[in-house]
Write an enzyme that holds these catalytic residues in place. Sequence first.
Site, PDB file in Angstrom:
ATOM      1  N   HIS A 154      -0.682 -13.519  26.506  1.00  0.00           N
ATOM      2  CA  HIS A 154       0.310 -14.892  26.362  1.00  0.00           C
ATOM      3  C   HIS A 154       0.670 -15.023  24.954  1.00  0.00           C
ATOM      4  CE1 HIS A 154      -2.751 -15.373  29.978  1.00  0.00           C
ATOM      5  NE2 HIS A 154      -1.742 -16.465  30.265  1.00  0.00           N
ATOM      6  N   HIS A 163      -7.800 -17.062  35.403  1.00  0.00           N
ATOM      7  CA  HIS A 163      -8.122 -16.631  33.760  1.00  0.00           C
ATOM      8  C   HIS A 163      -7.898 -18.048  33.051  1.00  0.00           C
ATOM      9  CE1 HIS A 163      -3.690 -15.408  32.961  1.00  0.00           C
ATOM     10  NE2 HIS A 163      -3.763 -16.637  32.712  1.00  0.00           N
TER      11      HIS A 163
END
Length: 279
Positions: free
Chosen positions: A59, A12
């Site tokens: 994140h 990703h």
Amino acid sequence: MARILGGVGASHVPAVGAAIDYGKQDEPYWQPYFAGLPAARQWMADSRPDVCIVAYNDHASAFSLEIIPTFALGVAPRFEPADEAFGPRRVPSLVGHPELAWHLAESLIHDEFDLTIVNEMPVDHGCTVPMSVMFGQPDEWPTRIIPLCVNVIQYPPPTGHRCFELGRAIRRAVESYDEDMTVVVFGTGGMSHQLQGQRAGLINADFDVTFLDDLTGDLQRLVELPHGTYLREAGSEGIELVMWLIMRGALGDEAKEVYRHHHVPTSNTSNGLIILEPA
Ligand code: DHB
Ligand code: FE
């Protein structure tokens, strides 16, 4: 009955999202990576899943250190791209599938996986970049998407074994959904990379190739890999690979590889893309 058509394992890397968004795919640095995507996109276009269940990690975009759910299942009708400091990526919102998502919640929690249920969750590059990798730049994503957010950011992350078992439980849940529909399960993140500390920049392509091989080979070895081995061999962020085991678990005992593209490096990581089907 709903059924799982296949699984996608995909890195990703945020820079891949930026390369797509800003039209850099043909630049010499990016060309060898993007050359591997048309065949994967063709498989997806041929498969036309109604729903994709995407195991990914946030994140610190949707969740900060205040709340750290180990497994968070998105049951909302929509999920917006997160603002990761430069404004949200200009990609379509995700359209969820609340009915299947609530069925997953019920089935998985009764199967003793204590998921967090989430009605509002902006999705960051961990989820949107694999969508761009597999679907390109459509006006709307051609599938409903159920995000399943996994904590691999703050110690302690779940074990690979737990992720694999969750994948197996997802298979049971999907197959007990009483409506004809097709599902693809994504495991995203990885492969080897380390973004911090003395070993920042670490890439271990040998580890990654063996990981890809063992998804259809010595699966038991992968399922039992301890956290310390990921840390040592694949770097501190290589732990993102445990999410690929959710995908693999969802395919059943036997799976076959139908496509693989592995390119080193993109940004700071060894970039893997694999498509598996239940055998
Ligand atoms: C990179 C990779 C990641 O998985 C991430 O979350 C951020 C950056 C990178 O390779 O640059
Ligand atoms: Fe990441």
